[in-house]
Design a protein around this motif. Sequence first.
Motif, PDB file in Angstrom:
ATOM      1  N   GLU A   1       1.898  13.225  -7.827  1.00  0.00           N
ATOM      2  CA  GLU A   1       0.714  14.110  -8.379  1.00  0.00           C
ATOM      3  C   GLU A   1      -0.572  13.300  -8.210  1.00  0.00           C
ATOM      4  OE1 GLU A   1       1.522  15.286 -12.526  1.00  0.00           O
ATOM      5  OE2 GLU A   1       3.124  16.343 -11.820  1.00  0.00           O
ATOM      6  N   TYR A   2      -0.495  11.929  -8.637  1.00  0.00           N
ATOM      7  CA  TYR A   2      -1.575  11.140  -8.896  1.00  0.00           C
ATOM      8  C   TYR A   2      -2.224  10.605  -7.425  1.00  0.00           C
ATOM      9  CZ  TYR A   2      -4.440   7.196 -10.332  1.00  0.00           C
ATOM     10  OH  TYR A   2      -5.687   6.271 -10.686  1.00  0.00           O
ATOM     11  N   TYR A   3      -1.432  10.573  -6.605  1.00  0.00           N
ATOM     12  CA  TYR A   3      -1.928   9.994  -5.282  1.00  0.00           C
ATOM     13  C   TYR A   3      -1.852  10.989  -4.293  1.00  0.00           C
ATOM     14  CZ  TYR A   3      -1.409   4.921  -7.046  1.00  0.00           C
ATOM     15  OH  TYR A   3      -1.622   4.038  -7.664  1.00  0.00           O
ATOM     16  N   LYS A   4      -1.631  12.195  -4.371  1.00  0.00           N
ATOM     17  CA  LYS A   4      -1.769  13.230  -3.578  1.00  0.00           C
ATOM     18  C   LYS A   4      -2.978  13.588  -3.079  1.00  0.00           C
ATOM     19  CE  LYS A   4      -1.711  17.424  -6.273  1.00  0.00           C
ATOM     20  NZ  LYS A   4      -0.793  18.655  -7.125  1.00  0.00           N
TER      21      LYS A   4
ATOM     22  N   ARG B   1       2.045  -2.040 -16.159  1.00  0.00           N
ATOM     23  CA  ARG B   1       0.750  -1.746 -15.287  1.00  0.00           C
ATOM     24  C   ARG B   1       0.877  -0.533 -14.679  1.00  0.00           C
ATOM     25  NH1 ARG B   1       0.052  -6.575 -11.089  1.00  0.00           N
ATOM     26  NH2 ARG B   1      -1.773  -5.592 -10.610  1.00  0.00           N
ATOM     27  N   ALA B   2      -0.322   0.178 -14.545  1.00  0.00           N
ATOM     28  CA  ALA B   2      -0.656   1.441 -13.830  1.00  0.00           C
ATOM     29  C   ALA B   2      -1.864   1.448 -13.333  1.00  0.00           C
ATOM     30  CB  ALA B   2      -0.056   2.531 -14.582  1.00  0.00           C
ATOM     31  N   SER B   3      -2.145   2.328 -12.360  1.00  0.00           N
ATOM     32  CA  SER B   3      -3.365   2.726 -12.005  1.00  0.00           C
ATOM     33  C   SER B   3      -4.301   3.641 -13.085  1.00  0.00           C
ATOM     34  CB  SER B   3      -3.705   3.548 -10.655  1.00  0.00           C
ATOM     35  OG  SER B   3      -2.800   2.824  -9.662  1.00  0.00           O
ATOM     36  N   LEU B   4      -5.509   3.341 -13.167  1.00  0.00           N
ATOM     37  CA  LEU B   4      -6.521   3.998 -14.436  1.00  0.00           C
ATOM     38  C   LEU B   4      -6.303   5.494 -14.422  1.00  0.00           C
ATOM     39  CD1 LEU B   4      -8.743   3.188 -16.227  1.00  0.00           C
ATOM     40  CD2 LEU B   4     -10.276   3.861 -14.414  1.00  0.00           C
ATOM     41  N   GLY B   5      -5.882   5.771 -15.601  1.00  0.00           N
ATOM     42  CA  GLY B   5      -5.748   7.285 -15.692  1.00  0.00           C
ATOM     43  C   GLY B   5      -4.303   7.961 -15.403  1.00  0.00           C
ATOM     44  N   MET B   6      -3.561   7.137 -14.834  1.00  0.00           N
ATOM     45  CA  MET B   6      -2.045   7.650 -14.285  1.00  0.00           C
ATOM     46  C   MET B   6      -1.379   8.284 -15.627  1.00  0.00           C
ATOM     47  SD  MET B   6       0.872   6.092 -12.401  1.00  0.00           S
ATOM     48  CE  MET B   6       0.044   6.091 -10.617  1.00  0.00           C
TER      49      MET B   6
ATOM     50  N   HIS C   1      10.466  11.599 -13.994  1.00  0.00           N
ATOM     51  CA  HIS C   1       9.188  11.758 -14.254  1.00  0.00           C
ATOM     52  C   HIS C   1       8.260  10.823 -13.679  1.00  0.00           C
ATOM     53  CE1 HIS C   1      10.986  14.318 -17.335  1.00  0.00           C
ATOM     54  NE2 HIS C   1      11.266  13.233 -18.250  1.00  0.00           N
ATOM     55  N   VAL C   2       8.517   9.624 -13.469  1.00  0.00           N
ATOM     56  CA  VAL C   2       7.592   8.452 -12.789  1.00  0.00           C
ATOM     57  C   VAL C   2       7.510   8.908 -11.319  1.00  0.00           C
ATOM     58  CG1 VAL C   2       7.349   6.269 -12.307  1.00  0.00           C
ATOM     59  CG2 VAL C   2       8.706   6.944 -14.377  1.00  0.00           C
ATOM     60  N   ILE C   3       8.262   9.437 -10.705  1.00  0.00           N
ATOM     61  CA  ILE C   3       8.091   9.634  -9.237  1.00  0.00           C
ATOM     62  C   ILE C   3       7.282  10.977  -9.217  1.00  0.00           C
ATOM     63  CG2 ILE C   3       9.281  10.647  -7.085  1.00  0.00           C
ATOM     64  CD1 ILE C   3      11.893   8.871  -7.789  1.00  0.00           C
ATOM     65  N   ASN C   4       7.393  12.022  -9.915  1.00  0.00           N
ATOM     66  CA  ASN C   4       6.658  13.104  -9.978  1.00  0.00           C
ATOM     67  C   ASN C   4       5.171  12.541 -10.458  1.00  0.00           C
ATOM     68  OD1 ASN C   4       8.763  14.791  -9.450  1.00  0.00           O
ATOM     69  ND2 ASN C   4       8.995  15.641 -11.720  1.00  0.00           N
ATOM     70  N   ARG C   5       4.952  11.800 -11.205  1.00  0.00           N
ATOM     71  CA  ARG C   5       3.598  11.327 -11.944  1.00  0.00           C
ATOM     72  C   ARG C   5       3.067  10.689 -10.657  1.00  0.00           C
ATOM     73  NH1 ARG C   5       1.123  11.377 -16.661  1.00  0.00           N
ATOM     74  NH2 ARG C   5       2.386  13.353 -16.520  1.00  0.00           N
ATOM     75  N   LEU C   6       3.729   9.908  -9.942  1.00  0.00           N
ATOM     76  CA  LEU C   6       2.881   9.159  -8.830  1.00  0.00           C
ATOM     77  C   LEU C   6       2.560  10.075  -7.452  1.00  0.00           C
ATOM     78  CD1 LEU C   6       5.462   6.132  -8.513  1.00  0.00           C
ATOM     79  CD2 LEU C   6       3.249   5.891  -8.753  1.00  0.00           C
TER      80      LEU C   6
ATOM     81  N   ASN D   1       0.858  -1.081  -0.014  1.00  0.00           N
ATOM     82  CA  ASN D   1      -0.087  -0.099   0.118  1.00  0.00           C
ATOM     83  C   ASN D   1       1.015   1.195  -0.035  1.00  0.00           C
ATOM     84  OD1 ASN D   1       0.940   0.067   2.471  1.00  0.00           O
ATOM     85  ND2 ASN D   1      -1.163  -0.160   3.560  1.00  0.00           N
ATOM     86  N   ASN D   2       2.242   1.185  -0.382  1.00  0.00           N
ATOM     87  CA  ASN D   2       3.023   2.334  -0.569  1.00  0.00           C
ATOM     88  C   ASN D   2       2.551   2.714  -1.907  1.00  0.00           C
ATOM     89  OD1 ASN D   2       5.008   4.189  -1.096  1.00  0.00           O
ATOM     90  ND2 ASN D   2       6.532   2.982   0.051  1.00  0.00           N
ATOM     91  N   THR D   3       2.216   4.076  -2.061  1.00  0.00           N
ATOM     92  CA  THR D   3       1.719   4.380  -3.244  1.00  0.00           C
ATOM     93  C   THR D   3       2.923   4.907  -4.193  1.00  0.00           C
ATOM     94  OG1 THR D   3       1.054   6.392  -2.338  1.00  0.00           O
ATOM     95  CG2 THR D   3      -0.436   5.059  -2.555  1.00  0.00           C
ATOM     96  N   ASN D   4       4.404   5.312  -3.646  1.00  0.00           N
ATOM     97  CA  ASN D   4       5.212   5.804  -4.143  1.00  0.00           C
ATOM     98  C   ASN D   4       6.256   4.618  -4.474  1.00  0.00           C
ATOM     99  OD1 ASN D   4       4.194   8.306  -3.878  1.00  0.00           O
ATOM    100  ND2 ASN D   4       5.232   8.755  -1.857  1.00  0.00           N
ATOM    101  N   LEU D   5       5.730   3.664  -4.963  1.00  0.00           N
ATOM    102  CA  LEU D   5       6.364   2.481  -5.370  1.00  0.00           C
ATOM    103  C   LEU D   5       6.531   1.899  -6.756  1.00  0.00           C
ATOM    104  CD1 LEU D   5       7.584  -0.469  -4.544  1.00  0.00           C
ATOM    105  CD2 LEU D   5       5.212  -1.060  -4.135  1.00  0.00           C
ATOM    106  N   VAL D   6       7.662   1.520  -7.333  1.00  0.00           N
ATOM    107  CA  VAL D   6       7.492   1.316  -8.745  1.00  0.00           C
ATOM    108  C   VAL D   6       8.675   0.246  -9.096  1.00  0.00           C
ATOM    109  CG1 VAL D   6       9.340   3.238  -9.311  1.00  0.00           C
ATOM    110  CG2 VAL D   6       7.600   2.359 -11.086  1.00  0.00           C
ATOM    111  N   LEU D   7       8.110  -0.515 -10.008  1.00  0.00           N
ATOM    112  CA  LEU D   7       9.094  -1.582 -10.513  1.00  0.00           C
ATOM    113  C   LEU D   7       9.547  -1.091 -11.892  1.00  0.00           C
ATOM    114  CD1 LEU D   7      10.561  -4.224 -10.597  1.00  0.00           C
ATOM    115  CD2 LEU D   7       8.303  -5.213 -11.471  1.00  0.00           C
ATOM    116  N   ILE D   8      10.801  -0.841 -12.082  1.00  0.00           N
ATOM    117  CA  ILE D   8      11.559  -0.875 -13.562  1.00  0.00           C
ATOM    118  C   ILE D   8      11.860  -2.246 -13.872  1.00  0.00           C
ATOM    119  CG2 ILE D   8      13.011   0.512 -14.849  1.00  0.00           C
ATOM    120  CD1 ILE D   8      13.674   2.466 -12.579  1.00  0.00           C
ATOM    121  N   SER D   9      11.241  -2.575 -14.969  1.00  0.00           N
ATOM    122  CA  SER D   9      11.364  -4.005 -15.508  1.00  0.00           C
ATOM    123  C   SER D   9      12.037  -3.592 -16.854  1.00  0.00           C
ATOM    124  CB  SER D   9      10.039  -4.696 -15.710  1.00  0.00           C
ATOM    125  OG  SER D   9       9.013  -4.333 -16.716  1.00  0.00           O
TER     126      SER D   9
END
Length: 240
Positions: A237-240, A211-216, A230-235, A3-11
Amino acid sequence: MSNNTNLVLISGKSATGKSLSLRNIPNPTGVMYLNCEAGKRLPFNSKFKEYVITDPYQIYEAFLKAENNKEIHAIVIDSLTYMMDMFESVHVLTATNGMKAWGDYAQFFKNLMSQYVAKSTKDVIFTGHTMDVLNESEMVSETLVKVKGSLMNQGIESAFSTVISSKKVALKKLEGYSSDLLNITEEEKLLGFKYVYQTKLTKETVNERIRASLGMWNTNETFIDNDIAHVINRLHEYYK
């Protein structure tokens, strides 16, 4: 799932710019970089707080240490693939009870995600190496982060709500994906290709696990600069 919204996997496959894409993380001295790849050097001069991991359980300690340090704002695990390979080498292959050891292997990752990553207040970035694997039941080749045992059946990507893929893409393929997040340099024009992140599936990549949350991401942001900032900034913005 964490449930950490600032989490990303770069595959991504080898040599597609996963590590290089970390170069613009803001405030680099506040990044805890956990190197699981036998101390392999980053492909840029980083100011990260770098630690070479020799036993995966050290990652639990690192998360606790980061949580108690206000200066740390991001944790990078490079890479998830080598982290799990290391667990196998250090704890499974040396074990007298193999069945229990493979159970510990799966539990190590589940605990990491549910007890440490999920509770972390930091940005958390994993990298992971992808491989093409034949899905025998559907007879299609899938591109995924390959691990072993029960984790493989569940799919390691299922632990993340944001999975992007690093790619080396011909500029011709990027036509029609114009956005503020995609900047093509003069050098890239000469080379005819660009290292990018892919943020959304396309009809050619339906068997990947992006994958990403709808509309991200908007459709024109399907391909963006391979820049984790770019990705951290978008996360944020999206979850704030």
